[in-house]
Design a protein around this motif. Structure first.
Motif, short mmCIF file in Angstrom:
data_model
loop_
_atom_site.label_atom_id
_atom_site.label_comp_id
_atom_site.label_asym_id
_atom_site.label_seq_id
_atom_site.Cartn_x
_atom_site.Cartn_y
_atom_site.Cartn_z
N PHE A 1 21.36 1.65 -32.94
CA PHE A 1 20.36 2.07 -33.93
C PHE A 1 19.46 3.19 -33.42
CE2 PHE A 1 21.75 -1.90 -35.84
CZ PHE A 1 21.99 -1.45 -37.13
N ALA A 2 19.21 3.23 -32.12
CA ALA A 2 18.48 4.38 -31.56
C ALA A 2 19.32 5.64 -31.72
CB ALA A 2 18.14 4.13 -30.09
N GLY A 3 20.61 5.52 -31.49
CA GLY A 3 21.52 6.66 -31.68
C GLY A 3 21.49 7.18 -33.10
N ILE A 4 21.52 6.26 -34.06
CA ILE A 4 21.44 6.66 -35.47
C ILE A 4 20.12 7.38 -35.74
CG2 ILE A 4 21.23 5.77 -37.83
CD1 ILE A 4 23.26 3.55 -36.96
N GLY A 5 19.04 6.86 -35.18
CA GLY A 5 17.74 7.51 -35.35
C GLY A 5 17.69 8.89 -34.72
N THR B 1 9.78 7.74 -41.87
CA THR B 1 11.05 7.06 -42.12
C THR B 1 11.31 5.96 -41.10
OG1 THR B 1 11.96 9.08 -43.10
CG2 THR B 1 13.54 7.40 -42.40
N THR B 2 11.12 6.27 -39.82
CA THR B 2 11.43 5.28 -38.79
C THR B 2 10.43 4.12 -38.78
OG1 THR B 2 10.32 6.66 -37.14
CG2 THR B 2 12.72 6.83 -37.29
N LEU C 1 11.61 1.99 -41.66
CA LEU C 1 12.84 1.28 -41.31
C LEU C 1 12.59 0.19 -40.27
CD1 LEU C 1 15.39 4.25 -41.25
CD2 LEU C 1 15.22 2.39 -42.94
N THR C 2 11.67 0.44 -39.37
CA THR C 2 11.32 -0.61 -38.40
C THR C 2 10.72 -1.81 -39.12
OG1 THR C 2 10.96 1.03 -36.66
CG2 THR C 2 9.96 -1.14 -36.34
N ALA C 3 9.84 -1.55 -40.07
CA ALA C 3 9.25 -2.65 -40.85
C ALA C 3 10.35 -3.39 -41.61
CB ALA C 3 8.20 -2.11 -41.80
N LEU C 4 11.28 -2.67 -42.20
CA LEU C 4 12.38 -3.31 -42.92
C LEU C 4 13.29 -4.10 -41.98
CD1 LEU C 4 13.40 -0.58 -45.53
CD2 LEU C 4 12.37 -2.81 -45.98
N SER C 5 13.41 -3.65 -40.75
CA SER C 5 14.28 -4.35 -39.79
C SER C 5 13.74 -5.73 -39.44
CB SER C 5 14.47 -3.52 -38.52
OG SER C 5 13.35 -3.61 -37.67
N LEU C 6 12.47 -5.96 -39.72
CA LEU C 6 11.87 -7.26 -39.44
C LEU C 6 12.20 -8.30 -40.51
CD1 LEU C 6 8.35 -6.06 -38.25
CD2 LEU C 6 10.35 -6.56 -36.85
N VAL C 7 12.56 -7.85 -41.69
CA VAL C 7 12.82 -8.77 -42.81
C VAL C 7 13.94 -9.77 -42.48
CG1 VAL C 7 13.55 -8.92 -45.23
CG2 VAL C 7 11.86 -7.20 -44.52
N VAL D 1 9.36 -3.40 -29.77
CA VAL D 1 9.35 -2.78 -28.44
C VAL D 1 10.27 -1.57 -28.43
CG1 VAL D 1 10.12 -3.14 -26.05
CG2 VAL D 1 8.65 -4.82 -27.15
N ALA D 2 11.48 -1.72 -28.97
CA ALA D 2 12.42 -0.59 -28.99
C ALA D 2 11.85 0.57 -29.80
CB ALA D 2 13.76 -1.04 -29.56
N ALA D 3 11.30 0.28 -30.97
CA ALA D 3 10.73 1.34 -31.81
C ALA D 3 9.56 2.02 -31.12
CB ALA D 3 10.29 0.76 -33.15
N ALA D 4 8.73 1.25 -30.44
CA ALA D 4 7.56 1.81 -29.75
C ALA D 4 7.96 2.75 -28.62
CB ALA D 4 6.68 0.69 -29.22
N ILE D 5 9.16 2.59 -28.11
CA ILE D 5 9.64 3.47 -27.05
C ILE D 5 10.32 4.70 -27.63
CG2 ILE D 5 11.31 3.66 -25.14
CD1 ILE D 5 10.68 0.64 -24.60
N VAL D 6 11.21 4.52 -28.58
CA VAL D 6 12.04 5.63 -29.08
C VAL D 6 11.27 6.55 -30.02
CG1 VAL D 6 14.11 6.22 -30.39
CG2 VAL D 6 14.18 4.33 -28.78
N ILE D 7 10.54 6.01 -30.97
CA ILE D 7 9.92 6.85 -32.00
C ILE D 7 8.99 7.90 -31.42
CG2 ILE D 7 8.38 6.85 -34.01
CD1 ILE D 7 9.67 4.15 -34.80
N PRO D 8 8.06 7.56 -30.52
CA PRO D 8 7.16 8.61 -30.00
C PRO D 8 7.88 9.69 -29.19
CG PRO D 8 6.29 6.43 -29.51
CD PRO D 8 7.67 6.23 -30.05
N VAL D 9 8.89 9.29 -28.42
CA VAL D 9 9.60 10.27 -27.59
C VAL D 9 10.35 11.27 -28.47
CG1 VAL D 9 11.49 10.56 -25.92
CG2 VAL D 9 9.79 8.75 -25.59
#
Length: 139
Positions: free
Chosen positions: A65-69, A90-91, A94-100, A121-129
């Motif tokens: 999913f990081a690759g897709i992002g 968008t991300t 999508l992160t919020a939707l991934s919690l559903v 945790v994954a989103a907090a690492i990938v999105i800002p970078v």
């Protein structure tokens, strides 16, 4: 007939995007796996409907999913008027939707919370970078 010239600065900016993004994906995969491993060691079941989630699954899905992002960010970088804003909005959505699915899955509450934490945790690492490597055109 049109030609495209690839200059050294084009190639550098390309590697300045891809390398940190790929590194962030690897770090996010390791972090998500570590969260799951720590939770499991603390007694949290990683079973959903009786099926145990292997620790490697956390790394694999995070990388996918990081690759897709990242590929989506590369497309936005090329075609969006304001790629950073579009990517972040968008991300985050999508992160919020991934919690559903984690909320509705048939699993113990501590399992659900662990799964949600791995997503965050994954989103907090990938999105800002990745976002830091996208332009703010039009602002």
């Amino acid at each position: 007939m049109t030609t495209t010239a690839y200059t050294a600065s084009t190639l550098c900016s390309s590697s300045a995007f891809w390398r940190p993004a790929a590194a962030a994906a690897v770090v996010a995969a390791a972090a998500a796996t570590a969260v799951a491993a720590i939770a499991h060691a603390a007694g949290v079941s990683l079973a959903i409907e009786g099926q145990q989630i292997p620790l490697a699954g956390f790394a694999q899905l995070t990388l996918i999913f990081a690759g897709i992002g990242i590929v989506s960010a590369a497309a936005l970088r090329k075609w969006a008027g304001n790629p950073r804003t579009v990517f972040v909005r968008t991300t985050v959505a999508l992160t919020a939707l991934s919690l559903v699915p984690d909320v509705v899955v048939n699993a113990a509450v501590d399992t659900k919370l662990t799964l949600m934490l791995t997503h965050l945790v994954a989103a907090a690492i990938v999105i800002p970078v990745v976002a830091a490597r996208l332009d703010r055109r039009g602002e």
